[in-house]
Design a protein around this motif. Structure first.
Motif, PDB file in Angstrom:
ATOM      1  N   ASN A   1       0.634  -1.290  -0.063  1.00 17.19           N
ATOM      2  CA  ASN A   1      -0.242   0.034  -0.015  1.00 17.19           C
ATOM      3  C   ASN A   1       0.722   1.256  -0.140  1.00 17.19           C
ATOM      4  O   ASN A   1       0.284   2.508  -0.065  1.00 17.19           O
ATOM      5  N   ARG A   2       2.219   1.166  -0.070  1.00 18.35           N
ATOM      6  CA  ARG A   2       3.014   2.363  -0.279  1.00 18.35           C
ATOM      7  C   ARG A   2       3.377   2.530  -1.562  1.00 18.35           C
ATOM      8  O   ARG A   2       3.989   1.797  -2.238  1.00 18.35           O
TER       9      ARG A   2
ATOM     10  N   LEU B   1      10.504  -1.374   2.298  1.00 15.28           N
ATOM     11  CA  LEU B   1       8.845  -1.765   2.166  1.00 15.28           C
ATOM     12  C   LEU B   1       8.827  -3.197   2.176  1.00 15.28           C
ATOM     13  O   LEU B   1       7.657  -3.880   2.171  1.00 15.28           O
TER      14      LEU B   1
END
Length: 226
Positions: free
Chosen positions: A70-71, A85
């Motif tokens: 979701n980044r 991440l």
């Protein structure tokens, strides 16, 4: 040859689908996309599978963007940002200009130049290694090649244009379900073994199949990079 003919027919009858499986045909508004599915079933390819979301990590390609858990992240950003991440500690090469970092348990290999990421490879099915020649024609020994690939395939959730992809997903399914504007297709001879679509300027998504060139083939890797 048979698979190539069937795939060509399916492409001819494909409708234009969005990530939510709806499509627009002429003046009709948002009907369920069934043309590709029906053609596939008619010619023995069946219906496209649905991969349930939930496995981690998540790598999602939506439009021109990449999201990891979701980044938002992009090719060209730093290796350090990408590494933050992804869970776990990668095994990284020691080269100064071009560096490869491998996440063995995640099936991910990231390549960077001057600490900026130029490609991300996700392994869905790992090809057998070798055999390779052990000596030159004159008998001179050849140093064994080191298998630097991840030891395991990607265990997470990968999504392209709203369609979930896993190790069992076949090429024709991806072609039927992703945004048709990406123009994913086999070559003129029906070879689907290595194809590419555009992500954004200077960056492509490369799909390589596992030990086949057939549209029924499963993915070996997806490479996002320059």
């Amino acid at each position: 040859m048979k698979d190539g003919i069937l795939f060509a027919v399916i492409l001819a009858y494909s409708c234009i689908c969005s990530a939510e499986d709806s499509c627009s045909v002429g003046r009709l508004e948002k009907i369920k996309c069934s043309v590709s599915e029906s053609a596939a079933a008619l010619f023995g390819l069946g219906k496209t599978r649905t991969v349930t979301r939930g496995a981690k990590p998540e790598i999602v390609v939506k439009g021109t963007q990449i999201f990891v858990n979701n980044r938002a992240i992009a090719i060209g950003q730093s290796l350090e940002k990408w590494a933050k991440l992804l869970p776990g500690t990668p095994i990284c090469s020691t080269e100064l200009l071009r560096q490869s970092c491998v996440w063995d348990k995640l099936g991910v290999d990231i390549l960077a130049e001057d600490s900026l990421v130029i490609s991300v490879t996700v392994f869905f099915n790992i090809e057998p290694w070798g055999p390779f020649a052990t000596e030159l024609p004159d008998g001179t020994p050849i140093a064994p090649l080191v298998d630097a690939r991840p030891k395991h395939a990607f265990p997470g959730y990968f999504e392209l244009d709203g369609y979930g992809i896993d190790p069992q997903t076949e090429f024709w399914e991806i072609r039927a379900r992703i945004n048709p504007r990406r123009n994913l297709h086999c070559d003129i001879g029906g070879n689907c073994g290595s194809t590419a679509i555009l992500l954004t300027s200077g960056v492509k998504i490369y799909l390589d199949l596992y030990r086949t060139t057939s549209p029924r083939g499963k993915l070996a890797t997806v490479v996002i990079g320059r």
